[in-house]
Write an enzyme that holds these catalytic residues in place. Structure first.
Site, PDB file in Angstrom:
ATOM      1  N   ASP A   1     -15.842 -11.718  10.970  1.00  0.00           N
ATOM      2  CA  ASP A   1     -14.318 -11.182  10.353  1.00  0.00           C
ATOM      3  C   ASP A   1     -14.901  -9.872  10.009  1.00  0.00           C
ATOM      4  OD1 ASP A   1     -11.610 -11.190   9.773  1.00  0.00           O
ATOM      5  OD2 ASP A   1     -12.899 -10.639   6.800  1.00  0.00           O
TER       6      ASP A   1
ATOM      7  N   ARG B   1       0.757  -0.734  -0.251  1.00  0.00           N
ATOM      8  CA  ARG B   1      -0.270   0.212  -0.435  1.00  0.00           C
ATOM      9  C   ARG B   1       0.857   0.985   0.281  1.00  0.00           C
ATOM     10  NH1 ARG B   1      -4.197  -3.463   3.541  1.00  0.00           N
ATOM     11  NH2 ARG B   1      -5.367  -4.204   1.819  1.00  0.00           N
TER      12      ARG B   1
ATOM     13  N   TRP C   1      -2.955  -3.548   9.593  1.00  0.00           N
ATOM     14  CA  TRP C   1      -4.014  -4.425   8.055  1.00  0.00           C
ATOM     15  C   TRP C   1      -3.269  -2.582   7.143  1.00  0.00           C
ATOM     16  CZ3 TRP C   1      -3.764  -8.175   6.218  1.00  0.00           C
ATOM     17  CH2 TRP C   1      -4.836  -9.700   7.463  1.00  0.00           C
TER      18      TRP C   1
ATOM     19  N   ASN D   1     -14.066  -1.485   4.117  1.00  0.00           N
ATOM     20  CA  ASN D   1     -12.169  -2.131   4.111  1.00  0.00           C
ATOM     21  C   ASN D   1     -11.142  -1.506   3.918  1.00  0.00           C
ATOM     22  OD1 ASN D   1     -10.741  -4.241   3.101  1.00  0.00           O
ATOM     23  ND2 ASN D   1     -12.627  -5.416   3.182  1.00  0.00           N
TER      24      ASN D   1
ATOM     25  N   ASN E   1      -8.151  -8.434  13.099  1.00  0.00           N
ATOM     26  CA  ASN E   1      -9.797  -9.533  12.700  1.00  0.00           C
ATOM     27  C   ASN E   1      -9.324 -10.499  14.148  1.00  0.00           C
ATOM     28  OD1 ASN E   1      -8.386 -10.199  10.664  1.00  0.00           O
ATOM     29  ND2 ASN E   1      -8.463 -12.067  11.453  1.00  0.00           N
TER      30      ASN E   1
ATOM     31  N   GLY F   1      -1.064 -10.533   8.868  1.00  0.00           N
ATOM     32  CA  GLY F   1      -1.978 -12.605   8.587  1.00  0.00           C
ATOM     33  C   GLY F   1      -2.376 -12.851   9.837  1.00  0.00           C
ATOM     34  N   GLY F   2      -3.316 -12.329  10.164  1.00  0.00           N
ATOM     35  CA  GLY F   2      -5.114 -12.416  10.539  1.00  0.00           C
ATOM     36  C   GLY F   2      -5.402 -13.639  10.819  1.00  0.00           C
ATOM     37  N   GLU F   3      -5.367 -13.837   9.822  1.00  0.00           N
ATOM     38  CA  GLU F   3      -5.846 -15.258   9.370  1.00  0.00           C
ATOM     39  C   GLU F   3      -4.907 -16.879   9.471  1.00  0.00           C
ATOM     40  OE1 GLU F   3      -8.149 -13.049   7.327  1.00  0.00           O
ATOM     41  OE2 GLU F   3      -5.735 -12.629   7.194  1.00  0.00           O
TER      42      GLU F   3
END
Length: 746
Positions: free
Chosen positions: A360, A187, A299, A475, A317, A247-249
């Protein structure tokens, strides 16, 4: 996970917190010198232009190419006043200023004359065109030089008046990275003290020489193999470079860290998940190891108030995202706005937007600082636009609501250990927050089955379709605040997602470096996705005007003193609205999805508007690689008007070895094994690892399509899925069809 594994992780985290991985500057200079000796004469090899030099720093896997002499000033150690001021001539930070306001006081381009904007220059950056990449970068500008980055993490310095490339930096990112949640992207970059700072996707933080693009220092922030990545632009302030970890997932432990800008050594690290005994640990099950795997990533780029000495950001999340059955409690500091001491990282305050999140609905949008007169008193505000569809407007001195936020009872599910209440901001939601029977009749397929609900409706073993969705509300696309209108501008999405829990099996439990969602989500097949651009009054949290799109809104915003609001559209348009009334005043259609935020700057008295149009994986938009820059004195009224020889391009060409390797890869691409590689590079961000758990694609493990139907779908696209016939070879499409078919057991 075995007990020995937990002991290892615990020891690793304790040791790592006290270690640094930065290369020492003096060692770096020695290595550069050695590399020059090894590469003597390389600038005459194929692919090198007459006026470029090429340098590789041993041990860091990168190439730096110098195409022109750098004529701009070297950036100083910017002071707080310079970084806090609204950007006029320059655009010094990702958010325009360290308040993240994305507001410019430039007013040569106004609501009256914006219709006369034309294209001044366009530059092809030369990377990030493959579908796995997303173009989300915000350029920076200082003293007539623009610094930008592609989805492939390649950085360029451009002449901001002409778009000609001065230098470029090409890092080597591991091609086998399989811990990337939402597409390969960056970004933006940061600037200060003569350096350009880059957070690489594989969790490295790098400082480049501002005049050459060569590496000054490099720090390993964390390990991508364990799920840690960096997607946000770093922030330069007070001799420090701040970065958050994503990397929250993947069952990570989120944090923000500060590094010394001169040598890359870590100064402090502040975790978003409290260790046992720390503040907030009481909101997790006692004796659990959730503090090591509970998520709460960062993020986006933080904001800073130098007067208060605080740095602000939103933590994302929980992990697993959708299964709350084993993490009873509010789960701090996930889904929270956090304030820390900017010098030490010490906790100051927090506000949690969603307790015990199972949907989420994490805050991915950058926080924005503002000052406004409320009821006769100047207030120091901070606002965060949530995936919930609300603005959370707080006092940034203490985290208390500036406009009321009420705790209200919500529906319960004992299996999910849901929170009895949730925060409801007083004011308007900027997207619908419920699926109604009217919605079902108007938007959903005739064979639609399952329950419907509203925000905070829990789910378990029976599918429930809800709004808002994991795509938002708001988002990642940055919001903007205009002090003249006193309006906050936000992009948001309105679509349909179905959620359902599945019984946990051994293979679905936490494994380091593996996706860890916890349940099933997917968009409702053949349902529409819509977007909104909304202006809200920060004094009342009420909608002033709103534009509705028949596509998700996935770009970001810029507002100016000229009473303008600029944004990008999935179809490739950059659009200008009247900031006060919302009337559309101008548009220009580019050759790829406009999925990055626009900026404005001034050189030699001329105001420019720039945007990176490169497409986006999750938006499903056409990919490209160009920076477009506009002015009132521009020459070109459409893309068709631009002569090909007027498009700036990188002088670097692929060498023979690179071409041979690319051809070899294409020839070898066939069968399920190589089909998996094609899938990971093009499909995984949408459909998820092994076909499940993606962010806007259906579960491919449940597909009933035969191979021929899969091939047609891949070639031609359908619904939100773009066509791939121009991006993949026939063999690649055949291979990925085999792989997709194998996911369903066919």
């Amino acid at each position: 996970m075995k007990k020995t594994g937990w002991i290892f992780i615990t020891l690793f985290m304790l040791v790592f917190a006290g270690c640094t991985t930065a290369h020492k500057p003096e060692k770096q200079h020695e290595t550069q010198s050695e590399a020059k000796k090894e590469n003597k004469g390389e600038d005459s090899k194929p692919g090198a232009s007459d006026n470029q030099t090429k340098d590789q720093l041993a041990g860091t896997d990168y190439r730096a190419y110098q195409h022109m002499t750098y004529k701009g000033k070297v950036a100083p150690k910017f002071g707080a006043d310079e970084l806090s001021a609204p950007p006029s001539g320059n655009w010094l930070t990702n958010g325009g200023d360290i308040r993240n306001s994305r507001y410019s006081p430039l007013d040569k381009i106004t609501a009256t004359n914006v219709k006369n904007l034309k294209l001044e220059w366009v530059t092809s950056l030369g990377s990030g065109t493959e579908f796995k990449y997303s173009g989300e970068g915000t350029p920076l500008v200082y003293d007539g030089v623009m610094f930008t980055i592609t989805g492939a993490n390649q950085v360029q310095a451009l002449d901001a008046k002409t778009g000609k490339m001065i230098w470029e930096y090409r890092p080597q990112i591991p091609s086998g990275m399989n811990t990337v949640c939402c597409g390969w992207l960056s970004r933006g970059v940061a600037l200060g003290d003569g350096k350009v700072f880059v957070g690489l996707l594989d969790a490295r933080l790098v400082a480049l020489d501002q005049k050459t693009g060569k590496v000054v220092w490099e720090t390993r922030v964390d390990d991508w193999e364990k799920g840690y990545t960096i997607t946000s632009a770093p922030l330069y302030y007070d001799g420090k470079v701040y970065t958050g970890i994503a990397g929250g997932e993947y069952g990570i432990r989120g944090y923000v860290a500060a590094y010394d800008s001169e040598i890359g050594r870590q100064i402090w690290r502040s975790y978003t998940l409290p260790a046992p005994g720390e503040k907030g640990s009481e909101t997790w099950p006692k004796g659990s190891k959730d503090w090591l795997t509970g998520g709460a990533p960062v993020w986006n780029t933080p904001a800073v108030d130098p007067e208060l000495g605080m740095i602000y950001f939103a933590a994302g999340n929980t992990s697993p995202d959708l299964n709350g059955s084993n993490r009873e409690g509010d789960n701090l500091f996930a889904n929270s706005v956090l304030a820390l001491d900017a010098k030490t990282g010490e906790y100051k305050w927090h506000f949690q937007e969603v307790h015990h999140d199972i949907w989420d609905m994490d805050p991915a949008n950058p926080v924005v600082l503002f000052d406004v007169n409320m009821n006769g008193q100047m207030r120091k505000g901070i606002v965060q636009a949530g995936k919930t569809g609300w603005l959370y407007i707080l006092d940034r001195t203490n985290g208390k609501p500036l406009i009321g936020i009420e705790e209200k009872p919500v529906p319960q599910n004992a299996n999910q250990k849901t929170s009895p209440t949730q925060p409801f901001p007083i004011g308007d939601a900027f997207v619908p927050q419920a699926v109604t029977e009217e919605d079902v009749k108007r938007d959903l397929p005739k064979d639609f089955k399952g329950d419907i609900g509203s925000i905070f409706t829990p789910f378990w073993d029976k599918p429930v379709t809800l709004k808002p969705t994991p795509q938002g509300g708001a988002n990642w696309p940055p919001s903007a605040y205009n002090p003249n209108t006193e309006y906050f501008y936000v992009m948001a999405n309105d679509n349909y997602f179905a959620y359902a829990h599945y019984a946990e099996e051994e293979k679905e439990r936490f494994t380091e470096g593996k996706e860890y969602i916890g349940s099933v989500w997917q968009p409702v097949k053949n349902s529409p996705s819509r977007g909104t651009v909304t202006a809200l009054d920060v004094k009342t949290n009420k909608i002033v005007w709103q534009k509705k799109w028949d596509a998700i809104a996935y770009s970001g915003l810029l507002t100016t003193k000229g009473n303008l609001l600029f944004t990008g559209h999935n179809d490739g348009r950059i659009i200008a609205y009247d900031a006060s009334k919302g009337d559309q005043l101008w548009e220009f259609k580019m050759d790829a999805g406009a999925n990055a935020p626009p900026i404005t700057y001034e050189v030699d008295g001329k105001q420019y508007i720039s945007i990176y149009a490169a497409g986006n994986t999750l938006a499903g938009t056409k990919h490209g690689d160009k920076i477009y820059t506009f002015s009132l004195e521009g020459k070109y009224g459409s893309v068709k008007d631009i002569p090909k020889n007027k498009i700036n391009t990188s002088p670097v060409k692929q060498n023979v070895k690179e071409k041979q390797q690319a051809n070899k890869t294409k020839k070898e691409t066939s069968g399920t094994a190589s089909g998996e590689a094609v899938y990971k590079n093009n499909c995984m961000a949408c459909h998820g690892d092994a076909g499940a758990g993606g962010h806007n694609g259906p579960n491919l493990q449940q597909t009933k399509m035969d191979k021929a139907a899969i091939i047609r779908q891949v070639e031609n696209g359908k619904g939100q899925m773009p066509p791939f016939k121009d991006n993949l070879t026939t063999k690649e499409i055949d291979a990925v069809a085999d792989y997709v078919k194998s996911l369903g057991g066919g």
